[in-house]
Design a protein around this motif. Structure first.
Motif, PDB file in Angstrom:
ATOM      1  N   VAL A 176      19.678  20.864  60.304  1.00  0.00           N
ATOM      2  CA  VAL A 176      18.346  20.271  60.466  1.00  0.00           C
ATOM      3  C   VAL A 176      18.339  18.974  59.665  1.00  0.00           C
ATOM      4  N   ILE A 177      18.146  17.848  60.350  1.00  0.00           N
ATOM      5  CA  ILE A 177      18.189  16.549  59.690  1.00  0.00           C
ATOM      6  C   ILE A 177      16.911  15.776  59.994  1.00  0.00           C
ATOM      7  N   GLY A 178      16.649  14.733  59.217  1.00  0.00           N
ATOM      8  CA  GLY A 178      15.461  13.921  59.405  1.00  0.00           C
ATOM      9  C   GLY A 178      14.979  13.375  58.064  1.00  0.00           C
ATOM     10  N   ASN A 179      13.935  12.583  58.118  1.00  0.00           N
ATOM     11  CA  ASN A 179      13.386  11.989  56.902  1.00  0.00           C
ATOM     12  C   ASN A 179      12.925  13.049  55.906  1.00  0.00           C
ATOM     13  N   ASN A 180      12.745  12.631  54.661  1.00  0.00           N
ATOM     14  CA  ASN A 180      12.193  13.547  53.664  1.00  0.00           C
ATOM     15  C   ASN A 180      10.714  13.822  53.965  1.00  0.00           C
ATOM     16  N   THR A 181      10.247  14.967  53.543  1.00  0.00           N
ATOM     17  CA  THR A 181       8.852  15.464  53.659  1.00  0.00           C
ATOM     18  C   THR A 181       8.428  15.791  55.090  1.00  0.00           C
ATOM     19  N   VAL A 182       9.358  15.862  56.039  1.00  0.00           N
ATOM     20  CA  VAL A 182       8.956  16.200  57.411  1.00  0.00           C
ATOM     21  C   VAL A 182       8.892  17.709  57.635  1.00  0.00           C
ATOM     22  N   GLY A 183       9.396  18.488  56.678  1.00  0.00           N
ATOM     23  CA  GLY A 183       9.305  19.947  56.798  1.00  0.00           C
ATOM     24  C   GLY A 183      10.598  20.636  57.184  1.00  0.00           C
ATOM     25  N   LYS A 184      11.739  20.032  56.881  1.00  0.00           N
ATOM     26  CA  LYS A 184      13.024  20.629  57.253  1.00  0.00           C
ATOM     27  C   LYS A 184      13.233  21.982  56.570  1.00  0.00           C
ATOM     28  N   THR A 185      12.929  22.049  55.274  1.00  0.00           N
ATOM     29  CA  THR A 185      13.105  23.307  54.548  1.00  0.00           C
ATOM     30  C   THR A 185      12.101  24.348  55.031  1.00  0.00           C
ATOM     31  N   SER A 186      10.878  23.954  55.274  1.00  0.00           N
ATOM     32  CA  SER A 186       9.866  24.887  55.774  1.00  0.00           C
ATOM     33  C   SER A 186      10.266  25.460  57.130  1.00  0.00           C
ATOM     34  N   LEU A 187      10.794  24.601  57.997  1.00  0.00           N
ATOM     35  CA  LEU A 187      11.246  25.065  59.311  1.00  0.00           C
ATOM     36  C   LEU A 187      12.415  26.022  59.168  1.00  0.00           C
ATOM     37  N   SER A 188      13.372  25.683  58.304  1.00  0.00           N
ATOM     38  CA  SER A 188      14.553  26.527  58.101  1.00  0.00           C
ATOM     39  C   SER A 188      14.162  27.892  57.554  1.00  0.00           C
ATOM     40  N   LEU A 189      13.288  27.905  56.547  1.00  0.00           N
ATOM     41  CA  LEU A 189      12.869  29.171  55.947  1.00  0.00           C
ATOM     42  C   LEU A 189      12.042  29.998  56.922  1.00  0.00           C
ATOM     43  N   ARG A 190      11.227  29.339  57.715  1.00  0.00           N
ATOM     44  CA  ARG A 190      10.435  30.053  58.710  1.00  0.00           C
ATOM     45  C   ARG A 190      11.344  30.741  59.720  1.00  0.00           C
ATOM     46  N   PHE A 191      12.378  30.041  60.166  1.00  0.00           N
ATOM     47  CA  PHE A 191      13.274  30.637  61.154  1.00  0.00           C
ATOM     48  C   PHE A 191      14.136  31.734  60.544  1.00  0.00           C
ATOM     49  N   ILE A 192      14.661  31.504  59.353  1.00  0.00           N
ATOM     50  CA  ILE A 192      15.568  32.467  58.742  1.00  0.00           C
ATOM     51  C   ILE A 192      14.827  33.710  58.247  1.00  0.00           C
ATOM     52  N   TYR A 193      13.716  33.513  57.553  1.00  0.00           N
ATOM     53  CA  TYR A 193      13.024  34.635  56.905  1.00  0.00           C
ATOM     54  C   TYR A 193      11.690  35.001  57.553  1.00  0.00           C
ATOM     55  N   GLY A 194      11.192  34.143  58.433  1.00  0.00           N
ATOM     56  CA  GLY A 194       9.918  34.432  59.068  1.00  0.00           C
ATOM     57  C   GLY A 194       8.721  34.154  58.188  1.00  0.00           C
ATOM     58  N   ASP A 195       8.925  33.445  57.093  1.00  0.00           N
ATOM     59  CA  ASP A 195       7.843  33.162  56.148  1.00  0.00           C
ATOM     60  C   ASP A 195       7.581  31.665  56.059  1.00  0.00           C
ATOM     61  N   PHE A 196       6.351  31.330  55.677  1.00  0.00           N
ATOM     62  CA  PHE A 196       6.021  29.939  55.414  1.00  0.00           C
ATOM     63  C   PHE A 196       5.713  29.783  53.936  1.00  0.00           C
ATOM     64  N   HIS A 197       6.351  28.808  53.322  1.00  0.00           N
ATOM     65  CA  HIS A 197       6.162  28.556  51.899  1.00  0.00           C
ATOM     66  C   HIS A 197       5.493  27.199  51.727  1.00  0.00           C
ATOM     67  N   PRO A 198       4.193  27.176  51.393  1.00  0.00           N
ATOM     68  CA  PRO A 198       3.493  25.895  51.229  1.00  0.00           C
ATOM     69  C   PRO A 198       4.046  25.115  50.045  1.00  0.00           C
ATOM     70  N   GLY A 199       3.871  23.817  50.099  1.00  0.00           N
ATOM     71  CA  GLY A 199       4.381  22.977  49.020  1.00  0.00           C
ATOM     72  C   GLY A 199       5.604  22.213  49.474  1.00  0.00           C
ATOM     73  N   TYR A 200       5.984  21.237  48.697  1.00  0.00           N
ATOM     74  CA  TYR A 200       7.111  20.374  49.040  1.00  0.00           C
ATOM     75  C   TYR A 200       8.373  20.840  48.328  1.00  0.00           C
ATOM     76  N   PHE A 201       9.444  21.003  49.103  1.00  0.00           N
ATOM     77  CA  PHE A 201      10.744  21.386  48.548  1.00  0.00           C
ATOM     78  C   PHE A 201      11.640  20.157  48.541  1.00  0.00           C
ATOM     79  N   HIS A 202      12.112  19.797  47.368  1.00  0.00           N
ATOM     80  CA  HIS A 202      13.016  18.653  47.264  1.00  0.00           C
ATOM     81  C   HIS A 202      14.448  19.157  47.388  1.00  0.00           C
ATOM     82  N   THR A 203      15.024  18.959  48.573  1.00  0.00           N
ATOM     83  CA  THR A 203      16.391  19.419  48.817  1.00  0.00           C
ATOM     84  C   THR A 203      17.378  18.412  48.256  1.00  0.00           C
ATOM     85  N   ARG A 204      18.299  18.899  47.454  1.00  0.00           N
ATOM     86  CA  ARG A 204      19.319  18.030  46.857  1.00  0.00           C
ATOM     87  C   ARG A 204      20.619  18.209  47.638  1.00  0.00           C
TER      88      ARG A 204
END
Length: 205
Positions: free
Chosen positions: A16-44
């Motif tokens: 999953v690629i794209g600009n920062n803050t577009v929700g890449k981590t939220s999308l990944s976690l939603r698909f993998i675990y079925g959960d939504f985690h509000p807030g911004y995740f800074h992926t390093r």
């Protein structure tokens, strides 16, 4: 062609690629675990998630790569998704900047030999009424320009989240099945072909 009854496990690498803050981590976690985690995740760099899923009757060993999107990290994350079987290029439907960056991400995916690519607009829950139709038209234009499929999703509400992933799985499995069949036919030909000595004219005369 891909046979849905095949029981063999397939290793599939999707990024999953794209600009920062577009929700890449939220999308990944939603698909993998079925959960939504509000807030911004800074992926390093990038996070990697592993999961076994079923596509029809076939097991897929998924390696999902959630990449960073900050401009200064783009040269560093390329190796993470190089030769990926599938790529989701994500943008934020409320961010014109992330939409305008789609072409750059498409070019980056192709430069890194990514096989299947889809465009995905996230945060659709923040769009209402006619704005949704406008967003869909805008995304369709750029998708048609690059001959790509596109989806509008909301990681927050889980709207359409599975659709781009499932599409990539089908495309990747079909391609892998064809490649496997072609390789098998090639190997069989090399084994069964009997070398013949002599010149071409002598053999055909």
């Amino acid at each position: 062609m891909y046979h849905p009854r095949s029981k063999l496990a397939r290793d599939v690498k999707i990024a999953v690629i794209g600009n920062n803050t577009v929700g890449k981590t939220s999308l990944s976690l939603r698909f993998i675990y079925g959960d939504f985690h509000p807030g911004y995740f800074h992926t390093r760099g990038g996070d990697i998630y592993l999961k076994q899923i079923k596509v029809h009757d076939q097991t897929v060993n998924l390696k999902l790569i959630d990449t960073a999107g900050h401009p200064y990290q783009r040269s560093l994350i390329g190796p993470l998704y190089n030769d990926a079987d599938g790529v989701i290029i994500l943008y934020d439907v409320t961010s014109e900047k992330s939409f305008n960056a789609l072409t750059d991400w498409i070019n980056a995916a192709r430069e890194h030999n990514c096989q299947e690519v889809v465009l995905v607009g996230n945060k659709l829950d923040l769009c209402q009424g006619s704005r949704r139709d406008e967003v869909a038209r805008e995304l369709k234009v750029i998708a048609d320009q690059h001959n790509l499929r596109y989806y509008l999703v909301s990681a927050k509400t889980n709207l359409n989240v599975n659709r781009p992933f499932n599409r990539l799985f089908r495309e990747v499995l079909q391609r892998k099945a064809v490649e496997s069949m072609e390789k098998s036919e090639k190997d069989q030909f090399e084994v069964t072909e009997t070398p013949t000595s002599g010149c071409f004219d002598c053999i055909t005369s």
